[in-house]
Write an enzyme that holds these catalytic residues in place. Structure first.
Site, PDB file in Angstrom:
ATOM      1  N   GLN A 165      -5.939  -1.977   9.570  1.00  0.00           N
ATOM      2  CA  GLN A 165      -5.596  -3.242   8.919  1.00  0.00           C
ATOM      3  C   GLN A 165      -6.192  -4.420   9.688  1.00  0.00           C
ATOM      4  O   GLN A 165      -6.062  -4.513  10.912  1.00  0.00           O
ATOM      5  CB  GLN A 165      -4.063  -3.364   8.824  1.00  0.00           C
ATOM      6  CG  GLN A 165      -3.581  -4.516   7.962  1.00  0.00           C
ATOM      7  CD  GLN A 165      -3.874  -4.362   6.472  1.00  0.00           C
ATOM      8  OE1 GLN A 165      -3.935  -3.253   5.941  1.00  0.00           O
ATOM      9  NE2 GLN A 165      -4.091  -5.476   5.784  1.00  0.00           N
ATOM     10  N   ASP A 210     -11.737   2.023   2.908  1.00  0.00           N
ATOM     11  CA  ASP A 210     -11.966   0.583   2.723  1.00  0.00           C
ATOM     12  C   ASP A 210     -13.429   0.311   2.354  1.00  0.00           C
ATOM     13  O   ASP A 210     -13.758  -0.795   1.922  1.00  0.00           O
ATOM     14  CB  ASP A 210     -11.703  -0.158   4.055  1.00  0.00           C
ATOM     15  CG  ASP A 210     -10.358  -0.874   4.078  1.00  0.00           C
ATOM     16  OD1 ASP A 210      -9.852  -1.225   2.999  1.00  0.00           O
ATOM     17  OD2 ASP A 210      -9.834  -1.079   5.194  1.00  0.00           O
ATOM     18  N   LYS A 235       0.845  -1.199   0.000  1.00  0.00           N
ATOM     19  CA  LYS A 235       0.000   0.000   0.000  1.00  0.00           C
ATOM     20  C   LYS A 235       0.884   1.255   0.000  1.00  0.00           C
ATOM     21  O   LYS A 235       0.614   2.221  -0.713  1.00  0.00           O
ATOM     22  CB  LYS A 235      -0.943  -0.004   1.209  1.00  0.00           C
ATOM     23  CG  LYS A 235      -2.051  -1.037   1.064  1.00  0.00           C
ATOM     24  CD  LYS A 235      -2.855  -1.288   2.333  1.00  0.00           C
ATOM     25  CE  LYS A 235      -3.840  -2.450   2.102  1.00  0.00           C
ATOM     26  NZ  LYS A 235      -4.583  -2.871   3.277  1.00  0.00           N
TER      27      LYS A 235
HETATM   28  N1  GUN Z   1      -6.809  -7.266   5.526  1.00  0.00           N
HETATM   29  C1  GUN Z   1      -6.879  -7.986   4.370  1.00  0.00           C
HETATM   30  N2  GUN Z   1      -7.476  -7.264   3.394  1.00  0.00           N
HETATM   31  C2  GUN Z   1      -7.800  -6.067   3.944  1.00  0.00           C
HETATM   32  C3  GUN Z   1      -8.432  -4.900   3.426  1.00  0.00           C
HETATM   33  O1  GUN Z   1      -8.847  -4.819   2.262  1.00  0.00           O
HETATM   34  N3  GUN Z   1      -8.568  -3.864   4.311  1.00  0.00           N
HETATM   35  C4  GUN Z   1      -8.150  -3.950   5.604  1.00  0.00           C
HETATM   36  N4  GUN Z   1      -8.342  -2.886   6.391  1.00  0.00           N
HETATM   37  N5  GUN Z   1      -7.558  -5.025   6.109  1.00  0.00           N
HETATM   38  C5  GUN Z   1      -7.386  -6.075   5.274  1.00  0.00           C
END
Ligand code: GUN
Length: 274
Positions: free
Chosen positions: A91, A114, A47
């Site tokens: 996360q 998200d 990211k």
């Molecule tokens: N953990 C795995 N995929 C994601 C996601 O798309 N967003 C978040 N916040 N955590 C994750």
């Protein structure tokens, strides 16, 4: 034939970089991580790299694994009130002593890049959301980029998670597809997939989709990514299906598109709040 998600994702980020030049300041994304889950750290690094390409400021707030739910809430409220931060994600997965739903609901829906809060999911249901959860949005964008017809097509989604299966089914329905939702316990998935024009496999069940279950010419999107003995396993028998179908590889298919959509959502959130 392989659908190259990586190159599509890179061109989306390059476009965001250009668009960012017209904004009064760079958009900023804040990521909160509780603990040191290695998979989460690896996703976060990806990211951060994409944020650099998309011209987005990035910060990671890494908290110790024994952080309390209240302490995490305090940090979320602080970020919610910071007008120089446009997007916030926590996360997942969180440690067991923290309730995931409570935490997600504490995020300001305007910063919820998200698309996980109930407000943004409600808007997705109605077809009015501007912050749509990143994996389903990335899959829709992949299909759009491939000029894959959705309206009137038979589409099978295998998987019923809140993050992929459920929101993707709604997006495909809103786009006019005839959507069947299966899961890894469906009695005979082949009955459904054999009449499908598009199949999305997001069951986290390695090798679930076999060649005999797919008609030649079908578009297959593989979201599977199951860690086993230090390797990631896919939900499709990729080598056998690839010569017959248009298919996304893992890695390099849906994964980069998910991260590109996170960057796009951060731009949208920034524009909405500036
Ligand atoms: N953990 C795995 N995929 C994601 C996601 O798309 N967003 C978040 N916040 N955590 C994750």
């Amino acid at each position: 034939m392989i659908i190259d998600g990586r190159s599509i994702a890179q061109s989306i980020c390059a476009k965001l970089w250009e668009e960012g030049k017209t904004l009064p300041r760079k958009p900023k994304l804040s990521v909160i991580l509780v603990g040191e889950n290695p998979a989460s750290l690896s996703y976060i690094r990806q990211k951060e790299r994409f944020a650099g390409i998309a011209g987005i400021d990035f910060e990671l707030r890494q908290l110790s694994v024994d952080t309390t739910e209240n302490a995490l809430m305090d940090i979320i409220h602080e970020v919610n009130g910071n007008r120089f931060i446009d997007g916030l994600i926590v996360q997942l997965p969180l440690p067991r002593h923290i309730d995931t739903n409570t935490i997600i609901e504490a995020i300001d829906p305007r910063k919820d890049v998200d698309g996980f809060t109930s407000q943004n999911i409600g808007k997705l249901f109605l077809g009015t959301a501007d912050l749509i959860s990143c994996t389903p949005k990335g899959i829709m964008r992949l299909l759009e980029t491939q000029k894959t017809k959705i309206q009137g097509e038979n589409i099978v989604v295998i998987g019923k998670s809140n993050i992929v299966g459920k929101p993707l089914s709604l997006l495909l329905m809103n786009a006019g597809g005839t959507v069947t939702v299966c899961n890894k316990d469906t009695k005979d998935i082949g009955i459904f997939t054999q009449s499908a024009d598009i199949i999305v496999v997001a069951a986290g069940s390695p090798g679930l989709l076999k060649k005999a279950m797919v008609r030649p010419g079908t578009t297959v999107i593989d979201v599977g990514c199951t860690p086993v003995d230090g390797k990631f396993l896919w939900d499709t028998d990729f080598q056998e299906i690839e010569p017959l179908c248009r298919i996304t590889p893992v890695p390099g298919g849906v994964g980069p598109m998910t991260v590109a959509m996170l960057m796009e959502n951060t731009h949208i959130a920034a524009k909405n709040q500036m």
